[in-house]
Each structure stands twice: as C-alpha cells, then as structure tokens.
Design an enzyme around this catalytic site. Structure first.
Site, PDB file in Angstrom:
ATOM      1  CB  SER A 183     -19.650  -7.077  10.369  1.00 47.02           C
ATOM      2  OG  SER A 183     -18.360  -7.285   9.865  1.00 47.02           O
ATOM      3  CG  HIS A 201     -17.430 -11.623  12.579  1.00 52.16           C
ATOM      4  ND1 HIS A 201     -17.148 -10.402  13.155  1.00 52.16           N
ATOM      5  CD2 HIS A 201     -17.995 -11.335  11.376  1.00 52.16           C
ATOM      6  CE1 HIS A 201     -17.517  -9.423  12.347  1.00 52.16           C
ATOM      7  NE2 HIS A 201     -18.039  -9.968  11.264  1.00 52.16           N
ATOM      8  CG  ASP A 232     -15.107 -10.938  15.813  1.00 51.51           C
ATOM      9  OD1 ASP A 232     -14.480 -11.352  14.817  1.00 51.51           O
ATOM     10  OD2 ASP A 232     -16.107 -10.207  15.742  1.00 51.51           O
TER      11      ASP A 232
END
Length: 711
Positions: A557, A676, A641
């Site tokens: 991330s 994610h 995601d």
C-alpha cells in the site's frame, strides 16, 4: 563448464562460470499497447501511455492480466524448491488459533481456526460449557474469498449484526441474526463502506455509507460524500434516517458510535485520513447534535462517559496524545482538563472494569499504565516481555479483561488480567512448529541522510555469521501515522529458519514518535521517508548483515509506494523488490476510490506547481527511466482492490517492463477475486508467501536450507 557452488552458513549459493547463464535469464513480456494520452499540469505535459489499464473491468485489461499472470507463473513454476516452501508453510500454519472470548447474553463467544481453515469460525459456549459453531464464514463461499469483515452484538446478546466482504472489497453488506435461534432476521443492507455497526439498544443501529457507484465503476469510482444512517429493524434500508453527512455536511469520512452506557451518539467527520471534527448527541434526552471540537486538523474520539462527564483522547495541543475531561453541558475545547497529560511517549488509551489503561509506545515497544477514571495512577502493568500488547479493554462492570501479547518470535498469546490485583495469567498460547529460543531480536538506531536517528528491529537465528552474505528482508511502511510494532508472523518463520534476516525500521511518516514524526514524512517532506528506508538498507550492508546482492525490499500500500520510490531512486540498493498493492501514480491517485482522503499525507498534483513537481519527481511510474537495470521485481496486486486500485500496479509494471535493462525479471502477479488484503484466505496467503520467498532466494542465487537435501 560446471557451476561452482559455495556454502555459507547453511546456505548454498550458486555462481556461474564465464559464458554461462545467470539463474534468471531475459524474459519475453506480454506486449502492452500504448495510447496518446497526455495530461497538462501547470503548463507541463505528462504522457500517460498506459491510461487504458485504468479501466480494470474491461475485456482488454482482463486479457492483459491473464497474459501477465501466465508469464509470472511460468517463471515461478521453474523454481524447484517452491513446492517445498509451500509444504513447510502449510506445516507452520497448521496450528490452532483462538481469540479472547467475550460474554454476550448467556454465551461466551470466540473465534477459532483449526490451522488451515481459510477463515476463522465464530464459536460460542453456554454456562454448562457446551460448545457450538455460531457462524462459519468458510461456508460463505467454496474458495474462502467471502469473509466476515466485522460484527456487533446488542448489549443483551439477543441480536448479532455482521458485515461480509466479497473478494476482499471494502464495500460491505450487513446481515442481522437472532442469536437464540441462529436465524437471519434481516438480509441485507448494501453499500456499507469504511464503517462498522453500532447498536442503539436492540431496536436499530448506526452505519455509514456512500452512494452506490455507477455500474462498471464499482472498483474505481471516487468515494466522496459519506453518510451516517440509523437503521430501524424491520424497515427497508431505503427508509433509513440520515443522521449526519451527505450534501448538507459533505465529509469524506463520517463515523458514528454509541457509548457503552447508551447515553451518547459520538460522530466523527473528516476529509482525510488525518484529523477529524468531533460531535456528540445526547440520546437519552434526544438532544441536538452539538460540536465538541471543529478543528479538522486534530484527532479526537470519546473514550468514556459517566453521566454528564465525558472523557476524550486527543492530540489537540498534545502531539503525543492525552486524555481530557469535559461535560455535555459545554464540551468545547476551552473547558477541557487533563486526566492523563501528554508525555514524551505516544499514548493510546482504552477502558475496562471502570479503569483507564494507557498504552504507551516507547521506541515502538509497548508499556501499559493503569489509571482511575479521574487520572490517578494505580500501577505500571507488568508485561510478559518486551513486545507489543493489544487489548486492555472491556466492559465497565467486569473485574477482569483480556489482552494479547506478541513480539517477533513470540506468537500472539492471550492473557487474562485481574483488574483489582494487576495479575496476569496465561489464557491461551498457540503451539507453533518452531523454537523461539533459537532466534534473537535486537533494536538498533541509525542515522538517516539528514542526521535523524531512526530505530530498526533486526531478527535472525542466534549465532548467525555477519559475513555480508545473509538473505535479508527489509520491510517498512512510513505513512499515515501508522506505527510498525514488534509482531509475530507465521509466514516469516520460513525465512528466518532458512538463515534469513528480517529488518523492520520505523520510518518518519509513521506514528511511532507522535504527530511531529508523522508530519516529518508527509507532503513536501515525503522524501524523508525514502531516505530513511535507503539509509536502513545501507546500514545493514555497511555492518555486514547482508549485501546488495542478498537484500530484498518489501512494502504494501503506502509501503508499496515506498518500495517503488526506493527502487527508482536507488536501483542498485537491493537485488529484489516487492512493491505490493502500491500507490504508484502520485499524479492521479486522488481520482480513484478513497484516494482523495490521502491528500493530507501526500498533497495532490493540483495543489500547486511546486507540489506537482515534487510528486512527479518521486512518483514511481514517472521516476522510471529507460535503459536502467532495476532489481528483480515482483509487483503484486489484486483485481478487486477498491482501495488502491490495481491500475497503479498495472501501469507501473507495464512501464517497468518497457524501460528495464538486464536480465533481472520484472513481473506482476495479479490475484483474482481478492482485494487490498483483508479477509485473504489462508490458502492464498500460503501460496503468495511461497511465491515471494521463492522468487527472492532464486534471484539471490540461493538454495534455501530446506531444499538442500534434494541436491
């Protein structure tokens, strides 16, 4: 000519005679078409030739994903020891994991995983000790990709609301169950995002939602205006009452929760991931929503309430946080009085059994102090060892609470804490197939480029030789006020037991030393984060823990951005790079899903010419240069995601494959039916870890100890 094989500290490294191929040879990557898309920022033209990959639901993008995965898995399939690693990971993960219990109504509830179940199962036990499965998320889908995201019981335990996530999506659905008969009574509330469920008695609950995205843009549509609703049981969702937010009060993030005494509804409103306004409503007297603190630059939440008295944790005039008291009659900041004052260490407070527990972060390690709700120190809590503690919270009428202790080599273990005496007793400790006594953890401090002192944890086998040839994984995050603490990872064991070193620095941008530390790694100071990470790698090399040929850098991330920026600024620092679900296009990140909320950390390309130029300089996609030898890279993302949209990784991988020189493989692995990271099935986690470590060792020219018996 034969390959020469060298043995160092239980590792086997291969070398090649002149004229022989390296273990990794040049690959033929899928053709990626280019388009003539150009954006103009402050009179500067910026091409975006792979813009078409932002349409992640198109058939053309789907075909590209398929072709990229074919190349990636063909490459991984040639690594002979990959299956051995996967088998060992399955052995390591195959242990029972149990959560701390919570009492609701006549039952004690807890999660349990027998080891290799994709999702943990929620069990319950009655007063006679009779155990039964309450809800099994593994039955939501055959492959485990539908998960139980969060849940909430009514105070009397009669009703249970739970949120489900499909394929790891941040969009959730809510279902309500009658706990006595274990039957669904309401199915299903839609479009819940960045929200839990907070009951108000047993008649209804609060939740937050965005308007449903247009068809075809479910994964990438910008989430802009959050709305707090009240849902009354037995009514259709279309009739839910809008409590706060929406067009009249436009905020990107709105949350609402009811205090334990059911007296107050607390509302937080924010436009970014840092800072919020705080409001409160007296539910008992049906009062109006009144402001407590309207400074959106500070962070506050209501910690506890006793009648008219309200306790708040805040960083208002206290970068390291403090606990203050106020009254519902006049709760504004000018009336606040300290209950637990700010100290030199970052505070996170919780309540349980009628007390306050102050969790202090001291050089990224946990210390706990117990206070009365009036701020009188009761004791410094004795912890099992140096590490990280989660918990120390519970209902006010209990005389005990549970907490979890963990460290790099200490599996998460649950302790029962007797509140009056301060005594801790071990409640549950997992039995993992490894010996913690064989490993050691140390914390070092090194200087970054500007002289700032940065802490770093280093974990490895005892007695390891510092000969500069140890495979080393350097992992960090450095953003959004998030603190990386000592924590146990089952996945990491296979790296450590095969003579690997794990290093975890606490970079600026995180929350380890409070808001000043966080701000020092944001916007026009974001380069500090990359400098801190690069300096960590240099320190490990200079002190003979490893060398560039045996260093792997990893992050996810915001940490994926960290790896992307590091490998473009210092392509020769590490042999291997793992940017996972990264924010790679810093000029357009704010145009997708929740991206606009990250502007408080990053700034945006539209803020000013200076900000645009700063972002463009380090933006991983834009910082890549032709004819440069980049590290062996495996970009990872997921097709579902909807937080950091996969287009970031798609465009970065396409550009990297176009520009990269040399034989190091630069691949992208795209997980299907995944998001994610939340709710990832155990089976997928094991496969992903086996792929990552296999790729690292193979490109370092190392055969791990686990596979040496096959030679």
């Amino acid at each position: 000519m034969k390959k020469l094989i060298y043995v160092f500290s239980g590792l086997i490294l291969w070398s090649c005679q002149p004229g022989e191929s390296e273990p990794t040879s040049a690959l033929i990557y899928p053709q990626t078409k280019k388009v003539d898309t150009v954006d103009v920022y402050f009179e500067t033209e910026v091409p975006d030739p792979y813009r078409w990959l932002e349409d992640d639901l198109s058939a053309e993008t789907s075909d590209w994903v398929k072709r990229q995965n074919e190349v990636t898995f063909a490459y991984l399939d040639q690594i002979a020891f990959r299956d051995k690693l996967k088998s060992r990971l399955e052995e390591l993960f195959d242990y029972e994991r149990v959560s701390a219990p919570t009492q609701k109504g006549d039952y004690e509830y807890y999660y349990q995983n027998d080891g290799l179940q994709n999702q943990s199962v929620l069990y319950r036990k009655d007063a006679n000790g009779t155990e039964e499965v309450f809800i099994d998320p593994n039955k939501f889908s055959e492959d485990g990709t539908i998960s139980l995201a969060s849940s909430s019981f009514t105070d009397d335990g009669s009703l249970f609301a739970y949120l489900i996530s499909i394929g790891g999506s941040d969009w959730r659905k809510a279902i309500v169950m009658d706990t006595e008969i274990k039957e669904i009574v309401e199915d299903t509330l839609q479009n819940i995002k960045f929200s839990g469920v907070s009951w108000s008695g047993s008649e209804g609950f609060y939740y937050s939602s965005y308007d449903k995205p247009k068809e075809g843009s479910e994964l990438s549509a910008k989430t802009q205006i959050h709305k707090l609703y009240y849902h009354k049981l037995g009514t259709d969702q279309s009739r839910d009452e809008l409590i706060f937010g929406g067009e009249a009060n436009p905020y990107r993030y709105v949350g609402g929760y009811v205090t334990e005494d059911n007296r107050y509804l607390v509302i937080t409103a924010a436009v970014s991931t840092s800072g919020n306004k705080l409001f409160i409503k007296d539910l008992v007297n049906n009062g109006a929503i009144i402001p407590v603190d309207e400074d959106i630059e500070t962070d506050e939440y209501v910690l506890h309430s006793e009648g008219d008295r309200i306790l708040i944790q805040t960083n208002y005039n206290a970068p390291n946080q403090r606990v203050v008291e106020t009254s519902i009659s006049n709760p504004v900041t000018s009336t606040w009085k300290d209950v637990i004052p700010e100290t030199d260490n970052v505070l996170s407070a919780s309540t349980g059994g009628g007390y306050l527990f102050a969790n202090y972060l001291v050089d990224a390690k946990t210390e706990i102090s117990q206070y009365t709700t009036r701020g009188e120190l009761v004791r410094e809590v004795a912890l099992p060892s140096i590490g990280t503690v989660y918990g120390f919270e519970g209902e006010q009428d209990k005389d005990f609470i549970y907490y979890t202790f963990t460290s790099f080599t200490y599996p998460p273990s649950i302790y029962k804490y007797d509140i009056p005496s301060g005594k801790s007793d071990l409640y549950k400790q997992p039995e993992v197939d490894f010996n913690p006594a064989d490993y050691e953890t140390k914390q070092v401090f090194y200087e970054s480029k500007d002289g700032t002192r940065i802490p770093m944890f280093i974990v490895h086998k005892k007695g390891i030789s510092l000969d500069g040839k140890n495979p080393t994984e350097l992992y960090a995050y450095g953003g959004f006020n998030i603190s990386l603490r000592p924590s146990f990872s089952t996945s990491r064991i296979v790296w450590l037991e095969n003579n690997g070193i794990y290093a975890q620095p606490n970079l600026r941008g995180g929350g380890e030393y409070g808001e000043k530390w966080h701000k020092a790694g944001t916007k026009m100071q974001k380069q500090n984060v990359f400098d801190d990470f690069i300096a960590a790698g240099e320190w490990l090399i200079e002190n003979n823990y490893t060398a560039s040929d045996y260093l792997a850098i990893r992050g996810g991330s915001n940490g994926g951005l960290l790896v992307g920026a590091t490998m473009t600024q210092r392509p020769n620092l590490a042999k291997v790079a793992f940017p996972a679900v990264g924010v790679m296009d810093m000029l357009r990140y704010h145009k997708f899903t929740a991206g606009a909320g990250w502007a408080s950390d990053y700034g945006t390309s539209e803020d000013s010419k200076e900000m645009f130029e700063y972002l463009k300089k380090y933006s991983p996609i834009h910082a890549l240069k032709p004819d440069v030898v980049y590290p062996a890279t495996m970009v990872t993302t997921a097709d579902h995601d909807d937080r950091v949209v996969p287009a970031h990784s798609f465009k970065f991988a396409a550009t990297l494959q176009e520009y990269h020189a040399g034989n190091n493989p630069v691949l992208i692995q795209i997980e299907t039916d995944a998001g994610h990271g939340a709710g990832t099935p155990i089976s997928k986690t094991i496969a992903q870890v086996a792929d990552r470590y296999s790729f690292a060792w193979y490109n370092m020219g190392i055969i791990p100890e686990i596979a040496q018996e096959d030679l």
